[in-house]
Each structure stands twice: as C-alpha cells, then as structure tokens.
Design an enzyme around this catalytic site. Structure first.
Site, PDB file in Angstrom:
ATOM      1  N   GLU A 104       9.971   1.426  10.485  1.00  0.00           N
ATOM      2  CA  GLU A 104      10.998   2.444  10.237  1.00  0.00           C
ATOM      3  C   GLU A 104      10.299   3.787  10.355  1.00  0.00           C
ATOM      4  O   GLU A 104       9.486   4.138   9.510  1.00  0.00           O
ATOM      5  CB  GLU A 104      11.577   2.295   8.834  1.00  0.00           C
ATOM      6  N   LYS A 106       0.883  -1.187   0.000  1.00  0.00           N
ATOM      7  CA  LYS A 106       0.000   0.000   0.000  1.00  0.00           C
ATOM      8  C   LYS A 106       0.915   1.229   0.000  1.00  0.00           C
ATOM      9  O   LYS A 106       1.467   1.601   1.026  1.00  0.00           O
ATOM     10  CB  LYS A 106      -0.866  -0.015   1.262  1.00  0.00           C
ATOM     11  N   THR A 136       6.074   8.116  13.404  1.00  0.00           N
ATOM     12  CA  THR A 136       6.071   7.375  14.665  1.00  0.00           C
ATOM     13  C   THR A 136       4.623   7.207  15.168  1.00  0.00           C
ATOM     14  O   THR A 136       4.270   6.159  15.713  1.00  0.00           O
ATOM     15  CB  THR A 136       6.970   8.079  15.693  1.00  0.00           C
ATOM     16  N   CYS A 175      13.824  10.835   6.404  1.00  0.00           N
ATOM     17  CA  CYS A 175      13.856  10.344   7.784  1.00  0.00           C
ATOM     18  C   CYS A 175      15.253  10.469   8.389  1.00  0.00           C
ATOM     19  O   CYS A 175      15.392  10.640   9.589  1.00  0.00           O
ATOM     20  CB  CYS A 175      13.371   8.905   7.822  1.00  0.00           C
ATOM     21  N   GLU A 215      10.248  16.268  14.976  1.00  0.00           N
ATOM     22  CA  GLU A 215      10.693  16.039  13.611  1.00  0.00           C
ATOM     23  C   GLU A 215       9.900  16.983  12.709  1.00  0.00           C
ATOM     24  O   GLU A 215       8.675  16.876  12.614  1.00  0.00           O
ATOM     25  CB  GLU A 215      10.421  14.586  13.213  1.00  0.00           C
ATOM     26  N   GLY A 270       7.050   5.182   7.990  1.00  0.00           N
ATOM     27  CA  GLY A 270       6.259   6.407   8.067  1.00  0.00           C
ATOM     28  C   GLY A 270       6.450   7.045   9.422  1.00  0.00           C
ATOM     29  O   GLY A 270       7.487   6.871  10.062  1.00  0.00           O
TER      30      GLY A 270
HETATM   31  P1  NAD Z   1       2.497   8.636   7.566  1.00  0.00           P
HETATM   32  O1  NAD Z   1       2.797   7.798   8.731  1.00  0.00           O
HETATM   33  O2  NAD Z   1       1.383   9.585   7.653  1.00  0.00           O
HETATM   34  O3  NAD Z   1       2.187   7.752   6.264  1.00  0.00           O
HETATM   35  C1  NAD Z   1       3.005   6.679   5.867  1.00  0.00           C
HETATM   36  C2  NAD Z   1       2.147   5.649   5.203  1.00  0.00           C
HETATM   37  O4  NAD Z   1       1.228   5.162   6.156  1.00  0.00           O
HETATM   38  C3  NAD Z   1       1.328   6.128   4.013  1.00  0.00           C
HETATM   39  O5  NAD Z   1       1.243   5.104   3.056  1.00  0.00           O
HETATM   40  C4  NAD Z   1      -0.037   6.356   4.631  1.00  0.00           C
HETATM   41  O6  NAD Z   1      -1.088   6.222   3.707  1.00  0.00           O
HETATM   42  C5  NAD Z   1      -0.086   5.252   5.649  1.00  0.00           C
HETATM   43  N1  NAD Z   1      -0.977   5.512   6.770  1.00  0.00           N
HETATM   44  C6  NAD Z   1      -1.426   6.702   7.250  1.00  0.00           C
HETATM   45  N2  NAD Z   1      -2.250   6.490   8.299  1.00  0.00           N
HETATM   46  C7  NAD Z   1      -2.309   5.164   8.498  1.00  0.00           C
HETATM   47  C8  NAD Z   1      -2.973   4.334   9.443  1.00  0.00           C
HETATM   48  N3  NAD Z   1      -3.736   4.830  10.395  1.00  0.00           N
HETATM   49  N4  NAD Z   1      -2.761   3.012   9.375  1.00  0.00           N
HETATM   50  C9  NAD Z   1      -1.968   2.479   8.436  1.00  0.00           C
HETATM   51  N5  NAD Z   1      -1.346   3.200   7.498  1.00  0.00           N
HETATM   52  C10 NAD Z   1      -1.494   4.530   7.535  1.00  0.00           C
HETATM   53  O7  NAD Z   1       3.858   9.314   7.238  1.00  0.00           O
HETATM   54  P2  NAD Z   1       4.191  10.253   6.028  1.00  0.00           P
HETATM   55  O8  NAD Z   1       3.616  11.590   6.305  1.00  0.00           O
HETATM   56  O9  NAD Z   1       3.791   9.591   4.776  1.00  0.00           O
HETATM   57  O10 NAD Z   1       5.808  10.284   6.096  1.00  0.00           O
HETATM   58  C11 NAD Z   1       6.461  11.083   6.979  1.00  0.00           C
HETATM   59  C12 NAD Z   1       6.976  10.303   8.165  1.00  0.00           C
HETATM   60  O11 NAD Z   1       7.564   9.081   7.757  1.00  0.00           O
HETATM   61  C13 NAD Z   1       8.080  11.030   8.899  1.00  0.00           C
HETATM   62  O12 NAD Z   1       7.849  10.937  10.271  1.00  0.00           O
HETATM   63  C14 NAD Z   1       9.348  10.274   8.534  1.00  0.00           C
HETATM   64  O13 NAD Z   1      10.386  10.312   9.440  1.00  0.00           O
HETATM   65  C15 NAD Z   1       8.849   8.911   8.363  1.00  0.00           C
HETATM   66  N6  NAD Z   1       9.733   8.176   7.448  1.00  0.00           N
HETATM   67  C16 NAD Z   1      10.593   7.279   7.980  1.00  0.00           C
HETATM   68  C17 NAD Z   1      11.461   6.593   7.150  1.00  0.00           C
HETATM   69  C18 NAD Z   1      12.433   5.585   7.713  1.00  0.00           C
HETATM   70  O14 NAD Z   1      13.019   4.831   6.933  1.00  0.00           O
HETATM   71  N7  NAD Z   1      12.614   5.535   8.998  1.00  0.00           N
HETATM   72  C19 NAD Z   1      11.440   6.814   5.785  1.00  0.00           C
HETATM   73  C20 NAD Z   1      10.545   7.746   5.285  1.00  0.00           C
HETATM   74  C21 NAD Z   1       9.676   8.408   6.131  1.00  0.00           C
END
Ligand code: NAD
Length: 499
Positions: free
Chosen positions: A262, A186, A241, A296, A394, A239
């Site tokens: 992650e 997804k 935390t 990230c 962050e 995504g």
């Molecule tokens: P997010 O957590 O909002 O979304 C990430 C993914 O999760 C998307 O596909 C989104 O559709 C999905 N999602 C959203 N709500 C969900 C739920 N309730 N249940 C399941 N899935 C859900 O994050 P974002 O805004 O897309 O990305 C930014 C964040 O991601 C930052 O905090 C960043 O540090 C982190 N990130 C971490 C890494 C890593 O490798 N550690 C890499 C990239 C991004």
C-alpha cells in the site's frame, strides 16, 4: 495559534518500552528517544533492535505457525481472541490516543476517533475469521469431487508508516491474525509505542505466545532485513512507493515472498459546476488537511470545472483559513503538528517549488511560528499546470494544487494523469456524470459526493503504482491465505493400465 496547554498529558520522563517476542518483553541493547513533534520534549524510549532480535522474532513466529497453536484453532476461537482484544482497545482508548498524539502530533479528538475505527477493524476481522472458507465443485462428474481449501500463508512480516501508526496496524494485524497467520511487525521508528501497546492488549486477550511479535528500529536496518528474510512467507508493506519498490527487489532476491503493498497517492478530487459547492469545498478542505495532509488518500489535486473554478477556490480558501491548527491536546484542534523534521522540510520545500514554478498561492503557504513544534498552514495553489512538481509528486502535507477543466473527458484525463491510483472523489448532482467518472478514473477507493468515508468492511488498496493487493474486509483476510485445490475420487477407479 492558541497557547500550548498540554498540562499533564506530557510525560515527566520518556516512557521506556521493550520489544515483544514469543509472548515476552525483551530489553533493547540500544535505545533511542522520540520527541513529541508538537512539544519538542522526549516522550518515548524505544529499542533499536538488531538483526539477531529480528531472527529471534521470526523463529518464534515460525514455531507458533508450524505447531498450529493458532492456525489449528477454529475461526470461532480466533474470533473470540480478536473480540477480547477489541474490548481491550475500548478500555485503553484514551491511553492509546495519548501516545498517538505524543509520537505523531495528531489532534487528540482525531486520534480517539481512529481508535474507534480500530475497534471496528478487530470486530470485522473477528467476523471474517468465522466466515473464512473455501469452495466446493460438485460439477466434476459422479466419479470426482473437488474442493478448494484456504490455508494461512504462514509467517507474515508487517511494516507500517508513521502517519497512522495504530490505524494502519489495525487495518492489517487483526485481518492477518484472522487468517491463522503469525506476525512479525516493524512499526515506523518514530511511532512505535502503540504497536507495542497492542502486544499487551493481545496477550491479555489470550493470543498464544509467538503469534504477534514486534521488533523496533530503523527502516534501513530492521525493515530492510525483514523484507529480505527467508523466514517470512508474506510481507505487508505500507509506506512510500520508493521503499515499496525495494521490497519487490528484496523479495525477488530472497525467497519470492508474496507482497502486499500500500503505497503513495496523488489523489484527485473532481468538482463539477452542478455540485453543491459548499459541500464540495468542505470535502476538499477536509480531504487535504486531515492528518495535516500526511495521508495516503489525501485529495491533493483539485480538478474543478472552469465556470465555477474561481468561485470554488474562494469558498474553499475561506474554509481552509478557518481550520483550527495547533496544540494537539486541545480538544478543539483540527490539525496538529507535522510528524517529522524531514517531512516538514519536504512540505515547505514543495511550497517554495510551487511558487518558483509559477503557481499562485490562494491561501496559506507558510509555517506557523509557535516557538516549539512544527506546524504548516493549509495551503491552496491555483494556476497549477500538469508538468509542475506540485502537480506530480506526492507532497504528503496540507498542500492542494488546483487545475481547471472544460469537458468531462478532460477531467478524466487530468485525474488519470499520474503514476498513482490510490483514491479519488467526485462531486456532482448528475448521476451520469458522477458514475462515468467513477468507472473511468483509475483508483482503488472512490467517493461520490463525500470523501474518506467508509469502514473496515470494504477493501482498500491501490491501482497502478499505489500498490498490490487489498487490505480490510473479507478480501483483506483472503489476501493472507493461499488456495489449495483438492480432488477426491469416489467409487472404483477407471484403470489406466488395462492388460
Ligand atoms: P517509508 O516508506 O519511508 O517508511 C514506511 C516504513 O518502511 C517505516 O516503518 C520505515 O521504517 C520502513 N522502511 C524505510 N526504509 C525501508 C527499507 N529500505 N526497507 C524496509 N522498510 C523500510 O514511508 P513513510 O515516510 O513512513 O510514509 C510516507 C509514505 O507512505 C507516503 O508515500 C504515503 O503515501 C505512504 N503511505 C501509504 C499508505 C497506504 O495505505 N497506501 C498509508 C500510509 C502511508
């Protein structure tokens, strides 16, 4: 800000995708449009999948796993598919890079470089597929022989973010496939195109139907349903935390699926007075501005030794001002657009908070007025104290907070003063100092006199609230296996019942 001259790179009409299940494309009942964050025009039309579509995908992945059409192959046969996929990526490099630019807003030169990294991921995973093995125990006495088998965990759900849509996918999917697992992916709703294009590439490479499935849609609907799904044996989530935490709850409340997480970071870059300050400043400018800081592993906390702090901030600010921000299709552009409107508001909000809390702007601090798209100047704050929100949260944007230190202990304490532990970087010509910091700062990835270097051979992952488990490298394949211990008796059994 140069004129926007994307030329023919912009599609005349949005490219329409289906979702991909069981080796076939399916039409979405409802669709949504994605607009280019740099050009404000619709570029893709993506299915808003339903939970029925998700069930279909999970059932297909389950069938494909259970009948062993993939896990039953030799590692060499799986490697052959992954290597053919790497060739597919090579052939379609420009196309994939273009859709990354159009949906994410990143510069085309960077996007193309990322595809090269993705090719390396497929090649590394192919090697790992051949090398994956268990262990044997020849020390249990002559009557007993022991071994451990590594078996694929089953059906894996993969949820990816929008900042590196294709790169993060490729740091996961080939390694998961190398283990023999099947996948339901997804992608983030705003950047789904390249995850769907990978379905095409893997099919052409000969992956059996049902092994790689993609459902698109929102996190709240499809993402959440995937985390709760009892048909999923392991979930790899990348995504925020906050959502990572909700994955833990969903797993606990459903089938206790294994989780790989992650998550976020607030990563330190520690600069000692004896460092090559020009090198360190270049690293710091890159570390906070790469991918507009929507990364990230961005080094968003500068921790610099007091005697050189002012001089260092001056050098750094000069470099940050030279970063070329603008049209992502200009091959000279170094940083492009902010990917979503929400993220744009968040970053600008933090810049305002930083000012209100008393930090001083050394450079940047504003949006660029372009008439289209969303662009923010690389920003450096000085005089930041540990309690400020720009020190703790962050931001996920090109905003760097600078702290000063007097002693090694103070530098380590400042670096560890965060709930996160994703990555860190230290700059010093003194090996004792650099190694002490490397050993004592809590982070899953560390760079000494460099930043964001390395390939898919080494594992990635976080300490503390930055996550669980490791991706990439051999560990990144083993993560998706479970170990079975086997004991084999040789010779005549020594009987329990003797009379
Ligand atoms: P997010 O957590 O909002 O979304 C990430 C993914 O999760 C998307 O596909 C989104 O559709 C999905 N999602 C959203 N709500 C969900 C739920 N309730 N249940 C399941 N899935 C859900 O994050 P974002 O805004 O897309 O990305 C930014 C964040 O991601 C930052 O905090 C960043 O540090 C982190 N990130 C971490 C890494 C890593 O490798 N550690 C890499 C990239 C991004």
């Amino acid at each position: 800000m140069p004129e926007m001259t994307p030329g023919t790179a912009l599609p005349e009409t949005p490219r329409e995708f289906g979702f991909f299940v069981d080796g076939k494309w399916h039409k979405g009942q409802e669709m949504f449009d994605r607009h280019s964050p740099a050009h404000d025009v619709p570029v893709t039309r993506i299915p808003r999948c339903t939970t029925d579509d998700l069930d279909l995908a999970v059932r297909a992945a389950r069938r494909a796993f259970d009948d062993r059409r993939w896990s039953g192959l030799s590692g060499g046969a799986r490697a052959a598919v992954l290597l053919r996929a790497a060739e597919g990526l090579r052939r379609r490099r420009d196309e994939i890079a273009r859709w990354e630019v159009l949906e994410n807003g990143k510069p085309v030169a960077q996007a193309s470089g990322e595809i090269d990294h993705c090719i390396a991921c497929f090649e590394t995973a192919a090697g790992a597929a051949r090398l994956l093995h268990g262990d044997s125990f020849n020390n249990l006495g002559d009557g007993l022989f022991g071994m451990t088998l590594r078996e694929p965990i089953g059906v894996v759900g993969l949820i990816t973010p929008w900042n590196f849509p294709f790169l993060i996918l490729c740091e996961r999917a080939p390694f998961i496939l190398a283990s023999g697992c099947t996948l339901v992916v997804k992608p983030a709703e705003v950047t789904s195109a390249t995850t769907l294009i990978l379905a095409d590439i893997l099919s052409e490479a000969g992956i059996p139907a049902g092994v790689y499935n993609v459902v698109t849609g929102t996190g709240r609907e499809i993402g959440q349903a995937l985390t709760e799904h009892v048909g999923i044996d392991m979930l790899s989530f990348t995504g925020s935390t906050a959502v990572g935490r909700s994955c833990v709850h969903a797993s606990a409340n459903s089938n206790l699926k294994k989780l790989g997480l992650e998550l976020g970071g607030k990563n330190p870059i520690i600069v000692f007075a004896d460092a090559d300050l020009e090198d360190a400043a270049d690293g710091a400018a890159f570390g906070i501005s790469f991918n507009t800081g929507q990364c990230c592993v961005s080094s968003s906390r500068l921790i610099v030794e007091r005697p050189v702090a002012e001089e260092f901030e001056r050098i750094l600010a000069r470099k940050m001002e030279k970063i070329r921000v603008g049209d992502p299709f200009d091959p000279e552009t170094q940083i492009g657009a902010i990917t979503t409107e929400t993220q744009n508001k968040t970053i600008l909000g933090y810049i305002e908070k930083g000012k209100a809390e008393g930090a001083k702007i050394v450079t940047g601090g504003a949006a660029l007025k372009t008439g289209h798209g969303r662009f923010i100047q690389p920003t450096l704050f000085s005089g930041v104290t540990p309690s400020m929100s720009i020190a703790r949260d962050e931001i996920f944007g090109p905003v760097l907070s600078s702290f000063h230190f007097d002693t090694l202990e103070e530098a380590i304490a400042l670096a560890n003063d965060t709930v996160y532990g994703l990555s860190a970087s230290v700059w010093s010509k003194n090996i004792d100092q650099a190694l002490t910091v490397t050993r004592r700062v809590q982070a899953g990835r560390f760079w000494v006199n460099t930043i964001m270097a390395g390939g898919p051979e080494t594992p990635t992952g976080g300490f503390k609230q930055s996550g669980w488990g490791r991706e990439t490298g051999l560990l990144g394949v083993e993560e998706y296996t479970q170990v079975k211990s086997v004991h084999i008796e040789t010779g005549k059994r020594s009987h329990w019942i003797t009379s």
